[in-house]
Design an enzyme around this catalytic site. Structure first.
Site, PDB file in Angstrom:
ATOM      1  CB  VAL A  46      69.788  72.029  31.756  1.00 48.03           C
ATOM      2  CG1 VAL A  46      69.588  72.681  30.399  1.00 48.03           C
ATOM      3  CG2 VAL A  46      68.534  72.190  32.610  1.00 48.03           C
ATOM      4  CB  CYS A  47      75.008  70.666  31.114  1.00 50.44           C
ATOM      5  SG  CYS A  47      75.107  72.414  31.579  1.00 50.44           S
ATOM      6  CD  GLN A  48      74.084  63.440  32.514  1.00 52.61           C
ATOM      7  OE1 GLN A  48      74.619  64.019  33.447  1.00 52.61           O
ATOM      8  NE2 GLN A  48      73.805  62.171  32.541  1.00 52.61           N
TER       9      GLN A  48
END
Length: 151
Positions: A46-48
């Protein structure tokens, strides 16, 4: 998590090192606006996706007076490897030590997990928080919301 800082309140100042080891101080951006983005951990799905969306869909369209600063508890070295791999040219700031101190000051540190939840703060040129959103770890944010809030 204590609860995030309130819109209309002064943004807690801080100085953290970016992925190149350069000190970055929030108050150094006075006169312009800052989009301050906390994320849990580098190299996670999700962060990527969120940081790729920043790179591709936000930064090219953001007003000229806006600086993006991202923050996680990862080390400077982790941020450098991730930025190099993904082509992130914006600052990835390390809140590694004292662990999570800046995320804690903004009320977005998940004390049990030891990393930030997804908190975003738009700070004006005077250092006052003008807009914020805090999402649970599993819920991605939409950069279109940032563009709307800045317009």
């Amino acid at each position: 998590m204590v609860g995030s800082v309130e819109v209309g309140s002064p943004a807690p100042d801080f100085e953290l090192r970016d992925q190149h080891g350069t000190p970055v101080k929030l108050s150094g951006f006075r006169g312009g606006r800052v989009v301050l983005i906390f994320y849990p951990l580098a190299f996670t799905g999700v962060c990527q996706g969120e940081l790729a969306q920043l790179r591709d869909d936000f930064i090219p369209y953001a007003p000229a007076d806006v600086q993006v600063l991202t923050v996680s508890v990862d080390s400077m070295f982790t941020h450098r490897a991730w930025a190099d791999q993904e082509g992130y040219s914006f600052p990835l700031l390390s809140d590694f030590w004292p662990h999570g101190q800046v995320a804690r000051a903004y009320g977005v540190l998940d004390e049990e997990k030891g990393h930030a939840v997804r908190g975003t703060f738009i700070i004006d040129g005077e250092g006052v928080i003008q807009w914020s959103v805090v999402n649970p770890i599993a819920s991605a944010r939409d950069v279109a919301d940032y563009l709307k809030a800045l317009s």
